[in-house]
Scaffold this motif. Sequence first.
Motif, short mmCIF file in Angstrom:
data_model
loop_
_atom_site.label_atom_id
_atom_site.label_comp_id
_atom_site.label_asym_id
_atom_site.label_seq_id
_atom_site.Cartn_x
_atom_site.Cartn_y
_atom_site.Cartn_z
N ARG A 64 0.84 -1.21 0.00
CA ARG A 64 0.00 0.00 0.00
C ARG A 64 0.87 1.26 0.00
NH1 ARG A 64 -3.92 1.12 4.87
NH2 ARG A 64 -4.10 3.33 4.52
N ARG A 65 1.90 1.28 0.85
CA ARG A 65 2.81 2.44 0.89
C ARG A 65 3.51 2.65 -0.44
NH1 ARG A 65 4.26 0.05 5.68
NH2 ARG A 65 6.25 -0.62 4.80
N GLU A 66 3.80 1.55 -1.13
CA GLU A 66 4.49 1.62 -2.42
C GLU A 66 3.53 1.86 -3.58
OE1 GLU A 66 6.77 -1.99 -2.62
OE2 GLU A 66 8.18 -1.31 -1.09
N ASN A 67 2.26 2.06 -3.27
CA ASN A 67 1.22 2.34 -4.26
C ASN A 67 1.02 1.19 -5.25
OD1 ASN A 67 -0.85 3.97 -5.29
ND2 ASN A 67 0.49 4.70 -6.93
N LEU A 68 1.25 -0.03 -4.79
CA LEU A 68 1.01 -1.20 -5.63
C LEU A 68 -0.41 -1.74 -5.41
CD1 LEU A 68 4.44 -3.02 -5.29
CD2 LEU A 68 3.66 -1.51 -7.12
N THR A 70 -4.34 -0.58 -3.42
CA THR A 70 -5.16 0.42 -2.74
C THR A 70 -6.15 -0.34 -1.85
OG1 THR A 70 -6.55 2.36 -3.06
CG2 THR A 70 -6.89 0.55 -4.58
N THR A 71 -6.72 0.33 -0.87
CA THR A 71 -7.64 -0.36 0.03
C THR A 71 -8.97 0.36 0.13
OG1 THR A 71 -6.87 0.82 2.00
CG2 THR A 71 -5.74 -1.22 1.45
N TYR A 85 -8.14 -5.22 -0.55
CA TYR A 85 -6.95 -4.76 -1.25
C TYR A 85 -7.15 -5.01 -2.74
CZ TYR A 85 -5.00 -4.88 3.42
OH TYR A 85 -4.78 -4.68 4.77
N THR A 88 -3.32 -1.53 -8.04
CA THR A 88 -3.28 -0.24 -8.74
C THR A 88 -2.65 -0.49 -10.10
OG1 THR A 88 -1.08 0.27 -7.92
CG2 THR A 88 -2.96 1.02 -6.55
N SER A 90 0.19 0.61 -10.98
CA SER A 90 1.59 0.28 -10.66
C SER A 90 1.71 -1.17 -10.21
CB SER A 90 2.13 1.20 -9.58
OG SER A 90 2.16 2.52 -10.04
N GLY A 91 0.73 -1.65 -9.46
CA GLY A 91 0.74 -3.04 -9.01
C GLY A 91 0.60 -4.00 -10.17
#
Length: 124
Positions: A64-68, A70-71, A85, A88, A90-91
């Motif tokens: 989540r912190r790495e923006n991979l 979202t919640t 979860y 994103t 990016s994920g």
Amino acid sequence: MEPGDSTKQARAAAQLRKGVLEYCVLALMRDRPRYGVELLHALEESGALATSQGTVYPLLSRLRRENLVTTTWQESASGPPRRYYALTASGRAALDEFSHVWPGFRDAVDTFLTVPHPSAGDPT
């Protein structure tokens, strides 16, 4: 089996799990959002990837912190609201990149494990 073999195997499995767990968790979210316990159950069903809440929840926080991921919070019919979860963009990109790298990596490891290789000092 020699004494200590099961400990060595467990250590090897733990190291392998550490290396791929992040991407397996991302892959589990490929088709739809998932909540933590659901992810844990899916990993447990695989056998080799079974892990604990103490591993998965910190991993999810990092993702989540790495923006991979979202919640979102969603109500549950069987208890308190659940945090879901979802990948994103990016994920998805990170999972796609890993999906392209993994077959070559897996094949390279399999080659070393299945084909006898001469030692560095052995003539070929």
